[in-house]
Design an enzyme around this catalytic site. Structure first.
Site, PDB file in Angstrom:
ATOM      1  CE1 TYR A 270      21.719  49.208  49.555  1.00 33.57           C
ATOM      2  CE2 TYR A 270      21.761  47.031  48.517  1.00 33.57           C
ATOM      3  CZ  TYR A 270      22.048  47.853  49.603  1.00 33.57           C
ATOM      4  OH  TYR A 270      22.663  47.322  50.720  1.00 33.57           O
TER       5      TYR A 270
ATOM      6  CB  SER B  44      25.402  44.912  49.224  1.00 27.12           C
ATOM      7  OG  SER B  44      24.352  43.980  49.086  1.00 27.12           O
TER       8      SER B  44
ATOM      9  CG  ASP C 232      23.662  64.048  53.615  1.00 24.11           C
ATOM     10  OD1 ASP C 232      24.300  63.060  53.183  1.00 24.11           O
ATOM     11  OD2 ASP C 232      22.669  64.521  53.035  1.00 24.11           O
ATOM     12  CB  VAL C 233      28.405  60.520  54.182  1.00 22.88           C
ATOM     13  CG1 VAL C 233      28.736  60.159  55.611  1.00 22.88           C
ATOM     14  CG2 VAL C 233      27.342  59.604  53.593  1.00 22.88           C
TER      15      VAL C 233
ATOM     16  N   GLY D 226      27.169  56.372  59.445  1.00 27.64           N
ATOM     17  CA  GLY D 226      25.878  55.687  59.584  1.00 27.64           C
ATOM     18  C   GLY D 226      25.867  54.721  60.744  1.00 27.64           C
TER      19      GLY D 226
ATOM     20  CB  SER E 163      22.321  56.496  64.498  1.00 33.09           C
ATOM     21  OG  SER E 163      21.724  56.287  63.239  1.00 33.09           O
ATOM     22  NE  ARG E 164      18.264  52.465  60.695  1.00 38.04           N
ATOM     23  CZ  ARG E 164      17.112  52.692  60.095  1.00 38.04           C
ATOM     24  NH1 ARG E 164      16.110  53.235  60.771  1.00 38.04           N
ATOM     25  NH2 ARG E 164      16.929  52.346  58.831  1.00 38.04           N
TER      26      ARG E 164
ATOM     27  CE  LYS F 227      25.373  49.303  49.707  1.00 38.06           C
ATOM     28  NZ  LYS F 227      26.176  49.976  50.737  1.00 38.06           N
TER      29      LYS F 227
HETATM   30  P1  NAD Z   1      20.260  50.938  58.538  1.00 36.26           P
HETATM   31  O1  NAD Z   1      19.223  51.549  57.666  1.00 36.26           O
HETATM   32  O2  NAD Z   1      19.817  50.155  59.707  1.00 36.26           O
HETATM   33  O3  NAD Z   1      21.252  52.102  59.057  1.00 36.26           O
HETATM   34  C1  NAD Z   1      21.749  53.028  58.156  1.00 36.26           C
HETATM   35  C2  NAD Z   1      22.578  54.068  58.869  1.00 36.26           C
HETATM   36  O4  NAD Z   1      23.087  54.969  57.875  1.00 36.26           O
HETATM   37  C3  NAD Z   1      21.806  54.935  59.856  1.00 36.26           C
HETATM   38  O5  NAD Z   1      22.645  55.200  60.961  1.00 36.26           O
HETATM   39  C4  NAD Z   1      21.577  56.250  59.096  1.00 36.26           C
HETATM   40  O6  NAD Z   1      21.512  57.398  59.936  1.00 36.26           O
HETATM   41  C5  NAD Z   1      22.822  56.315  58.255  1.00 36.26           C
HETATM   42  N1  NAD Z   1      22.698  57.141  57.052  1.00 36.26           N
HETATM   43  C6  NAD Z   1      21.847  56.994  56.007  1.00 36.26           C
HETATM   44  N2  NAD Z   1      22.078  57.973  55.096  1.00 36.26           N
HETATM   45  C7  NAD Z   1      23.112  58.714  55.581  1.00 36.26           C
HETATM   46  C8  NAD Z   1      23.801  59.861  55.119  1.00 36.26           C
HETATM   47  N3  NAD Z   1      23.501  60.427  53.940  1.00 36.26           N
HETATM   48  N4  NAD Z   1      24.792  60.379  55.891  1.00 36.26           N
HETATM   49  C9  NAD Z   1      25.124  59.809  57.079  1.00 36.26           C
HETATM   50  N5  NAD Z   1      24.513  58.720  57.563  1.00 36.26           N
HETATM   51  C10 NAD Z   1      23.510  58.189  56.827  1.00 36.26           C
HETATM   52  O7  NAD Z   1      21.188  50.096  57.562  1.00 36.26           O
HETATM   53  P2  NAD Z   1      22.034  48.743  57.794  1.00 36.26           P
HETATM   54  O8  NAD Z   1      21.177  47.602  57.410  1.00 36.26           O
HETATM   55  O9  NAD Z   1      22.696  48.764  59.104  1.00 36.26           O
HETATM   56  O10 NAD Z   1      23.107  48.907  56.619  1.00 36.26           O
HETATM   57  C11 NAD Z   1      24.388  49.459  56.828  1.00 36.26           C
HETATM   58  C12 NAD Z   1      25.191  49.279  55.547  1.00 36.26           C
HETATM   59  O11 NAD Z   1      25.253  47.902  55.215  1.00 36.26           O
HETATM   60  C13 NAD Z   1      24.563  49.991  54.344  1.00 36.26           C
HETATM   61  O12 NAD Z   1      25.579  50.514  53.520  1.00 36.26           O
HETATM   62  C14 NAD Z   1      23.849  48.858  53.637  1.00 36.26           C
HETATM   63  O13 NAD Z   1      23.685  49.113  52.269  1.00 36.26           O
HETATM   64  C15 NAD Z   1      24.793  47.700  53.897  1.00 36.26           C
HETATM   65  N6  NAD Z   1      24.166  46.390  53.780  1.00 36.26           N
HETATM   66  C16 NAD Z   1      23.077  46.066  54.537  1.00 36.26           C
HETATM   67  C17 NAD Z   1      22.491  44.800  54.379  1.00 36.26           C
HETATM   68  C18 NAD Z   1      21.285  44.371  55.173  1.00 36.26           C
HETATM   69  O14 NAD Z   1      20.689  43.326  54.852  1.00 36.26           O
HETATM   70  N7  NAD Z   1      20.870  45.111  56.201  1.00 36.26           N
HETATM   71  C19 NAD Z   1      23.044  43.895  53.470  1.00 36.26           C
HETATM   72  C20 NAD Z   1      24.160  44.265  52.721  1.00 36.26           C
HETATM   73  C21 NAD Z   1      24.718  45.509  52.887  1.00 36.26           C
END
Ligand code: NAD
Length: 246
Positions: free
Chosen positions: A157, A143, A64-65, A13, A15-16, A161
């Site tokens: 969610y 998280s 897709d993981v 994941g 890409s962003r 986690k």
């Molecule tokens: P985001 O939505 O910006 O990016 C998610 C990334 O996961 C993308 O690159 C997407 O392509 C990839 N992805 C989604 N489903 C996938 C799949 N089935 N197979 C492969 N890739 C997949 O999310 P983020 O905010 O950068 O979050 C990243 C991680 O951190 C996540 O696990 C999220 O739960 C965790 N997290 C985020 C926050 C927050 O506030 N943003 C807080 C706590 C934890």
């Protein structure tokens, strides 16, 4: 001296958001980084351009993981290309927020498949290789929602986690003593994942944070790199919260 020179790192994941910042941080430190993503080719190509600009051997794999065949295919490509894998960051995750009454079986299955089954599958196959190498680091991005900041509209969610935190501890046992397995539990992070939440709600949430702001994705990446480095080689089976005091 670059800390991760010649290391092979898969960030799922990436890409962003947090994943992309983590991939960039590893690339800056000399690692060969594999970017993985599910669907957005434009985001992925932007991430690839930045990561490959550091001059290391970078790959971008759409997989897709939560799909076992796709995970095995991704791993085959990595091993063919590099012959090893040193660091796995299980970062891919989704949050499908909805009113509690609207949480369907389909939503639960999607969330658990990506957030729990995905890290299990990547760790199962990559952990085996790391054991043969007698070296490896696995870092799971969980998280605070899996610990103490639960909300009914993210019930699936939050459960996913909490499960990932539990999975971290089981993987640490399974792959001891050669693989360190740890988790970073972020609080709020400024990423596209939260882009659709209302401004007033985000303001209220910021008020609950001692540091009065969300984390930048780079601030999560810094802790991931610490856990992947030799500085933390006596740390395993731990969950490090990075929440600004949420
Ligand atoms: P985001 O939505 O910006 O990016 C998610 C990334 O996961 C993308 O690159 C997407 O392509 C990839 N992805 C989604 N489903 C996938 C799949 N089935 N197979 C492969 N890739 C997949 O999310 P983020 O905010 O950068 O979050 C990243 C991680 O951190 C996540 O696990 C999220 O739960 C965790 N997290 C985020 C926050 C927050 O506030 N943003 C807080 C706590 C934890």
């Amino acid at each position: 001296m670059q800390e991760f020179k010649d290391k092979v790192v898969l960030v799922t994941g990436s890409s962003r958001g947090i994943g992309r910042s983590t991939a960039i941080a590893f690339a800056k430190e000399g690692a060969n980084v594999i970017i993985n993503y599910k669907s957005n080719d434009i985001d992925a190509s932007i991430a690839y351009d930045v990561v490959s600009s550091y001059g290391n051997k970078c790959l971008c794999i759409k997989a897709d993981v939560s799909n076992e065949k796709a995970v095995i295919g991704m791993l085959d490509t990595i091993i063919k290309e590099y012959g090893k894998i040193d660091i796995l960051v299980n970062n891919a995750g989704i949050a499908l927020d909805a009113e509690f009454e609207d949480k369907t079986t389909s939503i639960w299955k999607k969330t658990l498949s990506t957030n729990v089954l995905g890290p299990f599958l990547t760790s199962k196959y990559i952990g085996k290789i790391m054991m043969e190498q007698k070296y490896g680091k696995i870092i799971n991005i969980s998280s605070t929602n899996g610990i103490n900041t639960t909300y009914p509209y993210s019930v699936d969610y939050d459960a996913s986690k909490a499960a990932l935190i539990n999975l971290t501890k089981n993987l640490a046992i399974q792959f001891a003593p050669y693989v360190n397995v740890n988790s970073v539990a972020p609080g709020w992070v400024d990423t596209p994942m939260n882009a659709e939440l209302s401004k007033s709600y985000l303001r209220e949430e910021k008020e609950k944070i001692l540091l009065k702001r969300f984390a930048e994705p780079e601030e999560i990446a810094n802790v991931v790199l610490f856990l992947a480095s030799d500085k933390s080689k006596y740390i395993t089976s731990e969950i490090i919260t990075v929440s600004g005091g949420l």
